[in-house]
Motif scaffolding. Sequence first.
Motif, PDB file in Angstrom:
ATOM      1  N   GLU A  28     -24.749  39.549 -21.998  1.00 45.26           N
ATOM      2  CA  GLU A  28     -25.993  39.731 -22.739  1.00 45.26           C
ATOM      3  C   GLU A  28     -25.731  40.170 -24.176  1.00 45.26           C
ATOM      4  O   GLU A  28     -26.557  39.963 -25.058  1.00 45.26           O
ATOM      5  N   VAL A  29     -24.568  40.791 -24.419  1.00 42.32           N
ATOM      6  CA  VAL A  29     -24.235  41.337 -25.736  1.00 42.32           C
ATOM      7  C   VAL A  29     -23.049  40.619 -26.379  1.00 42.32           C
ATOM      8  O   VAL A  29     -23.038  40.412 -27.582  1.00 42.32           O
ATOM      9  N   PHE A  30     -22.055  40.244 -25.578  1.00 42.42           N
ATOM     10  CA  PHE A  30     -20.825  39.674 -26.118  1.00 42.42           C
ATOM     11  C   PHE A  30     -20.695  38.189 -25.797  1.00 42.42           C
ATOM     12  O   PHE A  30     -21.109  37.735 -24.734  1.00 42.42           O
ATOM     13  N   GLU A  31     -20.087  37.477 -26.731  1.00 38.03           N
ATOM     14  CA  GLU A  31     -19.802  36.069 -26.553  1.00 38.03           C
ATOM     15  C   GLU A  31     -18.393  35.836 -27.104  1.00 38.03           C
ATOM     16  O   GLU A  31     -18.055  36.349 -28.167  1.00 38.03           O
ATOM     17  N   ALA A  32     -17.582  35.107 -26.392  1.00 44.33           N
ATOM     18  CA  ALA A  32     -16.198  34.905 -26.815  1.00 44.33           C
ATOM     19  C   ALA A  32     -15.826  33.421 -26.790  1.00 44.33           C
ATOM     20  O   ALA A  32     -15.044  32.990 -25.964  1.00 44.33           O
ATOM     21  N   PRO A  33     -16.393  32.640 -27.727  1.00 43.10           N
ATOM     22  CA  PRO A  33     -16.014  31.226 -27.755  1.00 43.10           C
ATOM     23  C   PRO A  33     -14.575  31.059 -28.266  1.00 43.10           C
ATOM     24  O   PRO A  33     -13.688  30.775 -27.479  1.00 43.10           O
ATOM     25  N   ASP A  34     -14.334  31.302 -29.531  1.00 44.93           N
ATOM     26  CA  ASP A  34     -12.985  31.285 -30.105  1.00 44.93           C
ATOM     27  C   ASP A  34     -12.559  32.693 -30.485  1.00 44.93           C
ATOM     28  O   ASP A  34     -11.384  33.003 -30.557  1.00 44.93           O
ATOM     29  N   LYS A  35     -13.536  33.526 -30.746  1.00 50.04           N
ATOM     30  CA  LYS A  35     -13.305  34.919 -31.110  1.00 50.04           C
ATOM     31  C   LYS A  35     -14.544  35.694 -30.686  1.00 50.04           C
ATOM     32  O   LYS A  35     -15.649  35.157 -30.731  1.00 50.04           O
ATOM     33  N   MET A  36     -14.371  36.917 -30.288  1.00 50.77           N
ATOM     34  CA  MET A  36     -15.482  37.706 -29.785  1.00 50.77           C
ATOM     35  C   MET A  36     -16.565  37.861 -30.843  1.00 50.77           C
ATOM     36  O   MET A  36     -16.295  38.137 -31.992  1.00 50.77           O
ATOM     37  N   LEU A  37     -17.811  37.660 -30.419  1.00 52.41           N
ATOM     38  CA  LEU A  37     -18.980  37.853 -31.265  1.00 52.41           C
ATOM     39  C   LEU A  37     -19.930  38.808 -30.576  1.00 52.41           C
ATOM     40  O   LEU A  37     -20.072  38.786 -29.355  1.00 52.41           O
ATOM     41  N   VAL A  38     -20.585  39.632 -31.363  1.00 57.17           N
ATOM     42  CA  VAL A  38     -21.640  40.497 -30.844  1.00 57.17           C
ATOM     43  C   VAL A  38     -22.954  39.798 -31.139  1.00 57.17           C
ATOM     44  O   VAL A  38     -23.234  39.443 -32.289  1.00 57.17           O
ATOM     45  N   LYS A  39     -23.738  39.574 -30.119  1.00 61.60           N
ATOM     46  CA  LYS A  39     -25.023  38.893 -30.296  1.00 61.60           C
ATOM     47  C   LYS A  39     -25.979  39.799 -31.065  1.00 61.60           C
ATOM     48  O   LYS A  39     -26.006  41.007 -30.860  1.00 61.60           O
ATOM     49  N   LYS A  40     -26.758  39.195 -31.931  1.00 60.53           N
ATOM     50  CA  LYS A  40     -27.740  39.921 -32.740  1.00 60.53           C
ATOM     51  C   LYS A  40     -29.082  39.922 -32.015  1.00 60.53           C
ATOM     52  O   LYS A  40     -29.321  39.145 -31.089  1.00 60.53           O
ATOM     53  N   CYS A  41     -29.971  40.783 -32.444  1.00 62.17           N
ATOM     54  CA  CYS A  41     -31.333  40.885 -31.911  1.00 62.17           C
ATOM     55  C   CYS A  41     -31.338  41.210 -30.416  1.00 62.17           C
ATOM     56  O   CYS A  41     -32.156  40.703 -29.657  1.00 62.17           O
ATOM     57  N   VAL A  42     -30.393  42.037 -30.002  1.00 62.35           N
ATOM     58  CA  VAL A  42     -30.312  42.484 -28.616  1.00 62.35           C
ATOM     59  C   VAL A  42     -30.641  43.970 -28.591  1.00 62.35           C
ATOM     60  O   VAL A  42     -30.200  44.727 -29.457  1.00 62.35           O
ATOM     61  N   ASN A  43     -31.421  44.392 -27.609  1.00 55.47           N
ATOM     62  CA  ASN A  43     -31.685  45.822 -27.427  1.00 55.47           C
ATOM     63  C   ASN A  43     -30.482  46.409 -26.691  1.00 55.47           C
ATOM     64  O   ASN A  43     -30.384  46.328 -25.479  1.00 55.47           O
ATOM     65  N   TYR A  44     -29.564  46.974 -27.462  1.00 52.01           N
ATOM     66  CA  TYR A  44     -28.313  47.483 -26.890  1.00 52.01           C
ATOM     67  C   TYR A  44     -28.539  48.597 -25.881  1.00 52.01           C
ATOM     68  O   TYR A  44     -27.724  48.793 -24.983  1.00 52.01           O
ATOM     69  N   ASP A  45     -29.630  49.316 -26.001  1.00 53.26           N
ATOM     70  CA  ASP A  45     -29.921  50.398 -25.051  1.00 53.26           C
ATOM     71  C   ASP A  45     -30.014  49.883 -23.616  1.00 53.26           C
ATOM     72  O   ASP A  45     -29.687  50.603 -22.675  1.00 53.26           O
ATOM     73  N   LEU A  46     -30.458  48.653 -23.457  1.00 55.51           N
ATOM     74  CA  LEU A  46     -30.603  48.089 -22.108  1.00 55.51           C
ATOM     75  C   LEU A  46     -29.259  47.851 -21.429  1.00 55.51           C
ATOM     76  O   LEU A  46     -29.191  47.737 -20.208  1.00 55.51           O
ATOM     77  N   TYR A  47     -28.198  47.773 -22.228  1.00 58.06           N
ATOM     78  CA  TYR A  47     -26.874  47.433 -21.702  1.00 58.06           C
ATOM     79  C   TYR A  47     -25.843  48.505 -22.025  1.00 58.06           C
ATOM     80  O   TYR A  47     -24.649  48.233 -22.059  1.00 58.06           O
ATOM     81  N   GLU A  48     -26.286  49.726 -22.228  1.00 64.56           N
ATOM     82  CA  GLU A  48     -25.411  50.819 -22.654  1.00 64.56           C
ATOM     83  C   GLU A  48     -24.192  50.978 -21.759  1.00 64.56           C
ATOM     84  O   GLU A  48     -23.059  51.049 -22.249  1.00 64.56           O
ATOM     85  N   ASP A  49     -24.374  51.013 -20.459  1.00 63.39           N
ATOM     86  CA  ASP A  49     -23.240  51.209 -19.548  1.00 63.39           C
ATOM     87  C   ASP A  49     -22.249  50.046 -19.625  1.00 63.39           C
ATOM     88  O   ASP A  49     -21.041  50.250 -19.616  1.00 63.39           O
ATOM     89  N   LYS A  50     -22.767  48.829 -19.713  1.00 60.63           N
ATOM     90  CA  LYS A  50     -21.895  47.658 -19.796  1.00 60.63           C
ATOM     91  C   LYS A  50     -21.137  47.618 -21.130  1.00 60.63           C
ATOM     92  O   LYS A  50     -19.977  47.228 -21.171  1.00 60.63           O
ATOM     93  N   ILE A  51     -21.796  47.999 -22.223  1.00 60.61           N
ATOM     94  CA  ILE A  51     -21.142  48.036 -23.532  1.00 60.61           C
ATOM     95  C   ILE A  51     -20.001  49.047 -23.508  1.00 60.61           C
ATOM     96  O   ILE A  51     -18.896  48.767 -23.973  1.00 60.61           O
ATOM     97  N   LYS A  52     -20.267  50.211 -22.958  1.00 63.37           N
ATOM     98  CA  LYS A  52     -19.230  51.245 -22.865  1.00 63.37           C
ATOM     99  C   LYS A  52     -18.067  50.778 -21.998  1.00 63.37           C
ATOM    100  O   LYS A  52     -16.904  51.021 -22.318  1.00 63.37           O
ATOM    101  N   GLU A  53     -18.362  50.099 -20.892  1.00 61.03           N
ATOM    102  CA  GLU A  53     -17.308  49.585 -20.017  1.00 61.03           C
ATOM    103  C   GLU A  53     -16.473  48.530 -20.745  1.00 61.03           C
ATOM    104  O   GLU A  53     -15.239  48.536 -20.676  1.00 61.03           O
TER     105      GLU A  53
END
Length: 65
Positions: free
Chosen positions: A27-52
Motif C-alpha cells: 500500500e505504501v512501497f513499490e519496487a519496480p526498478d528501485k524502491m518508491l514511496v507512494k504519494k497521497c497515502v495515509n501513512y497512519d493506516l499502515y504504521e505497523d507495516k511501515i515500521k516492519e
Amino acid sequence: MAIKSVWLDESEDECLCCGGCEAICPEVFEAPDKMLVKKCVNYDLYEDKIKEAAQDCPTGNIKYD
C-alpha cells in the motif's frame, strides 16, 4: 505516533531493490526498478507495516517520521 512522511535515504547505502518493503506493505512501497514511496497515502493506516519494512530493510534506507 502519527507517521507524516516516509522516504528512502541512500546517504550510506543504495537500495538493493530486494522487494521486501513491497512484500510487507504494498500500500505504501513499490519496487519496480528501485524502491518508491507512494504519494497521497495515509501513512497512519499502515504504521505497523511501515515500521516492519523499515526494520527489515537490509540496507536501512527506509526512514519515516
